[in-house]
Structure formats: structure tokens, C-alpha cells
Design an enzyme around this catalytic site. Structure first.
Site: not given
Lengths: 81, 418
Positions: B83, B115, B249
Site C-alpha cells: 500500500e 494489509c 495480522h
């Protein structure tokens, strides 16, 4: 169960989640962030209240309230609907 | 029974400089007891001459160097997951392909979904191998993200405060093939959960906007939803029993803790003590590297995987459950198996040593970098990088094993090995 009772439940959950606030006066006009409840703790307060209410909806639907009273109102509406 | 597929080789590049997050929080006047909830120690800070290309190439090079020429020639796809793109059209993969000296018969592209990009990239590569359109072919998947916001004034710093301590930088390179020496994917064992939400975003080249509460809520909804979808596909899957270890994550450790607690309560009505013990046992190892680099966005779930493989007992093969989440939002829960060989192979990358070798920035140096004067902004046409901006950070080994940005000429970025 009305929104006032739900607000009391939320306040009880806040005291449970953040022991430092156990003896501090908390009113429906207070916002959790301003009371010093961090974002993880805020989500826990909401999840525990949802559990107690038997409310099974996506958490993102509970985003937006500015204070405890507004959150209680939203929880009440979601429970009723 | 499908053929083996997964991660053949893996490396994490942790950057050249780091900041002590506790010092930062003290400096910003953040409440210290609350700081502990972040489960953060340090974060990697990208230097002005480090960009998503240098991070990606520096992560992938040790992997490519360890291959024979024949093996290297079978890399037929380079997927960059980010990103932090540097151009709307040209992908980072083109630069990565060049600086790794890969063959021209190669598919090059970049994937974006906040993400979740790394999860998406890995699954694309896994399916390329499973499809057998090019038997024996390999794909190089590289997640590369840096958080670098040119903060013009004190007000901007204030707005950024909620994510500043955890915003890190890092790249993870993964060679995906039919020889999954690091991590063998369970084919077909995955679950997705996605819906449109404006939780966090990067609306401009140097800006990030977001709502911490909404982001956390979306993450929690996705964690439950993706695992539910996984259970629908995988008969008998049990969150508590099926996975010896878990990697989520990790924007910061506290968020992972919240999601784990949510699932344990929702699925098993588990009590706090049991939840805490399970977290320490099955998710604690995954924080080993993340708590030292910060949020690496697309790569963070794989930084977690590397930490787990490097730190847990792998005498016996273990199944690991992975949860990838990207704001906006899309998520995936999937799984695979790591073995003693995984640990042996990953340890040759010496990730822990690289973390220790980063230059420790002082708050003054960090603030100077943050003021943004030396940062190459998106769309810069011509410039020359100041390699002496933080004198102590510049490596003096002369090994020619690290890529840095040197100049930009007519938008073209030129890099050098130092």
C-alpha cells in the site's frame, strides 16, 4: 430492558474492564475515550455488553456513538430490531 | 491428493534504522500503563534513501542468491504486495525484477488491498503452482510497506498519534513453489470475510486517515467471519485444537490479543485465565519480530509467521493458522504446516541478528526525518538523495549486499548496492 438499563450495563462493563475506573463517577454523557478507556478496552466493553444482551450483529454496526448514552440507545435499537 | 505447495524460502528485511517506542511514547506524553497494552518495543523507521523497492529487493536477494541458476530461471512471476506504491502505473515488481537479475520471461505486477495484500499475493502464487500451467515454475511474492508521513506541523503529529508508535516498515520475500520447505500450505483450507468499510485508508501519497474504533471492529468482525468460512470449508476445524500456533495480522500486539479473546469467548465461552494462557502459548511467539519492527502492513502476518518458526519448538511438524486482514476491507484465514526443516532454513537468514544491527535513532534524529524535508515525495521528477543525513546509519561494510536509492531522474529511480 430500556436504554437506561443498557447504559448501566455498559458502565458496569467499563468498571469491570478498566479497574482504575471502579470508583470514578461515570454518567451516560461521558465518552469512553475521554474516560481513558483505550480502543481495545472499548471493543471489549461493547462485546461483553452484546454478549449479555444476546445480540449477534457485526460490530461495525455499533460504530458512531459519541458517548455511553448514545451507545446504549443504539444497542437498545439493535436489540429491539 | 494435490501436490505439495507453499513457501520454499522466506526472508524478512527489517530496515537499517529503528526507534525505541517507549522513548517515543514518553516524548509524546502518552500514558505509560496504556502503552503496555500495545505490546510494542521498537519500530523500524525507513531512512530517506530506503523506499519500497529497496526494502523488497533487500528482502528477496538472500533468497535469490541461495538458488542455483536453474532454480533462479524458474522464477516466472514476481508479485509485489503493497500500500506504499511509488507510481500509479509502473509496478514495484519491475524494479525488483531488475535488481534481482531475473529472467525476462516473467509475469510482473503489484497487488493492493491494504494489509491484506500479502495474503492475496501468496494465494495468487499458490494457485499458480496448483494450476500446473507451468510445472516446476516458481513465484516470488514480496510484501513491502513503509509508513512515512511528511508531517508538516504539530497538528498533523497530533492526528497521527494513535498509530505513530506502531507504524513500522518492513518487507517479506517468499518464494512459492512445489517444494514448500518453510511452510506447506493446506490446499483448499481457507476462509474469507470481506465488506466495504472506511476504517483506515491512504487517501494521498503522504497521508493516512483512519478511525481506530471502526478499524478494530472491522478486524474483529473479519476474524470471526473468516474463521467461520474456514470451518465451513474444512471439516472438523476447531480453533482451539486444530492449530498448534497462530499468526495474525499485527498492527500491534494488543489488537491481536483482542481478536484472540473475541474468538475464544465467542466460540468456547472461555474464561479470562484460559484465554490469557492460550494467547501466551499460541500467539506469543508470533509477536517476536513484529514487536521490534512495528506494523509492516501487507507483510505483518508473515513477519508473525517468521517469528513463530524461529522461536517455537519444531521437533515435530506443527499446523499453524494464519489470519490476514486489510482495511477497507478483506480478510482471510488459512493454514499450513511447518517442520524442523522450516526452522533450519529460516534461521540461515539471521533475522534476529538483522534486528539487532539496525541503527538506533535518537528522538532528535527521528523528528528530523519526520519533518519530511529529506523525504522523496510521490511524483518527484528529479532528485539526489543525501546519504549522509544520519551518518551513523550508513553501513560501512562495503559488502555491496544492500540496495539504496541514489537518484531520481525523469521520475526513474536509480539504486546502488552499498
Amino acid at each position: 430492558m430500556d436504554s437506561k438499563q443498557i447504559a448501566d450495563m455498559v458502565i458496569a462493563e467499563i468498571r469491570e474492564t478498566v479497574p482504575e475506573l471502579a470508583d470514578q463517577p461515570i454518567s451516560p454523557e461521558d465518552s469512553m475515550a475521554e474516560l481513558g478507556v483505550d480502543s481495545i478496552e472499548r471493543s471489549e466493553v461493547i462485546l461483553s455488553t452484546m454478549e449479555k444482551l444476546g445480540l449477534k450483529i457485526p460490530m461495525v454496526q455499533l460504530h458512531g456513538p459519541k458517548n455511553i448514552g448514545e451507545l446504549a440507545e443504539l444497542l437498545f435499537n439493535k436489540s429491539a430490531g | 491428493m494435490s501436490r505439495p505447495v507453499g513457501i520454499e524460502a522466506m526472508n524478512v528485511f527489517v530496515g537499517m534504522a529503528a526507534l525505541d517506542v517507549r522513548e517515543l511514547c514518553t516524548h509524546r506524553g502518552l500514558d505509560m500503563p496504556r502503552f503496555e497494552n500495545l505490546l510494542m518495543e521498537e519500530k523500524t523507521v525507513a531512512l530517506p534513501y530506503e523506499d519500497p523497492v529497496t526494502f523488497a529487493v533487500n528482502a528477496a536477494r538472500p533468497i535469490v542468491d541461495s538458488l542455483s541458476e536453474d532454480e533462479r530461471n524458474r522464477i516466472e512471476m514476481v508479485i509485489t504486495c503493497t500500500e506504499s506504491g511509488i507510481d500509479f502505473g509502473k509496478s514495484l515488481s519491475t524494479y525488483v525484477h531488475k535488481h534481482l537479475n531475473l529472467k525476462p520471461n516473467c509475469r510482473l505486477f503489484e497487488i493492493k488491498q491494504a494489509c491484506y495484500s500479502g495474503g492475496a499475493g501468496l494465494q495468487m502464487a499458490v494457485n499458480f503452482v496448483l494450476a500446473q500451467t507451468s510445472p516446476g515454475g516458481k513465484a516470488l511474492v514480496v510484501t513491502t510497506d513503509i509508513s512515512r508521513f511528511a508531517l508538516a506541523d504539530a497538528n498533523a503529529v497530533q492526528e497521527w498519534a494513535y498509530s505513530e508508535p506502531s507504524s513500522g516498515a518492513g518487507a517479506v520475500a517468499m518464494l512459492v513453489s512445489d517444494s514448500p520447505n518453510i511452510f506447506q500450505i493446506d490446499p483448499g483450507a481457507y476462509g474469507n470475510h470481506a465488506f466495504e468499510v472506511m476504517d483506515t485508508c491512504r487517501p494521498g501519497p503522504d497521508t493516512e486517515a483512519g478511525d481506530a474504533d471502526l478499524s478494530l471492529m472491522a478486524y474483529l468482525d473479519c476474524c470471526a467471519g473468516a474463521f467461520e468460512d474456514y470451518s465451513r470449508r474444512v471439516e472438523g476445524a476447531d480453533f482451539r485444537q486444530t492449530f498448534s500456533q497462530l499468526c495474525f495480522h499485527t498492527p500491534f500486539g494488543g489488537m491481536v490479543k483482542g481478536a484472540h479473546r473475541h474468538l475464544m469467548r465467542k466460540l468456547y465461552k472461555a474464561k479470562p485465565q484460559e484465554i490469557a494462557a492460550d494467547f501466551d502459548k499460541r500467539l506469543g511467539p508470533s509477536l517476536a519480530y513484529g514487536k521490534r519492527v512495528g506494523n509492516t502492513a501487507g507483510g505483518s502476518v508473515f513477519v508473525a509467521l517468521a517469528g513463530t518458526i524461529d522461536t517455537v519448538d519444531l521437533t515435530e511438524p506443527i499446523r499453524i493458522g494464519l489470519f490476514s486482514y486489510g482495511s477497507g476491507c478483506c480478510s482471510e484465514f488459512f493454514s499450513g504446516v511447518a517442520t524442523a526443516q522450516s526452522k533450519q532454513k529460516l534461521q540461515s537468514m539471521e533475522i534476529s541478528k538483522s534486528l539487532d544491527q539496525r541503527y538506533r535513532l535518537s528522538i532528535a534524529e527521528y523528528e528530523e526525518l519526520l519533518s519530511g524535508g529529506a523525504v522523496i515525495r510521490f511524483g518527484t521528477k528529479d532528485t539526489k538523495l543525501d546519504h549522509g543525513i544520519i551518518p551513523g546509519a550508513w553501513p560501512t561494510t562495503g559488502m555491496k549486499d544492500r540496495l539504496v536509492l541514489d537518484t531520481v531522474k525523469d521520475y526513474h529511480r536509480n539504486y546502488i548496492w552499498i
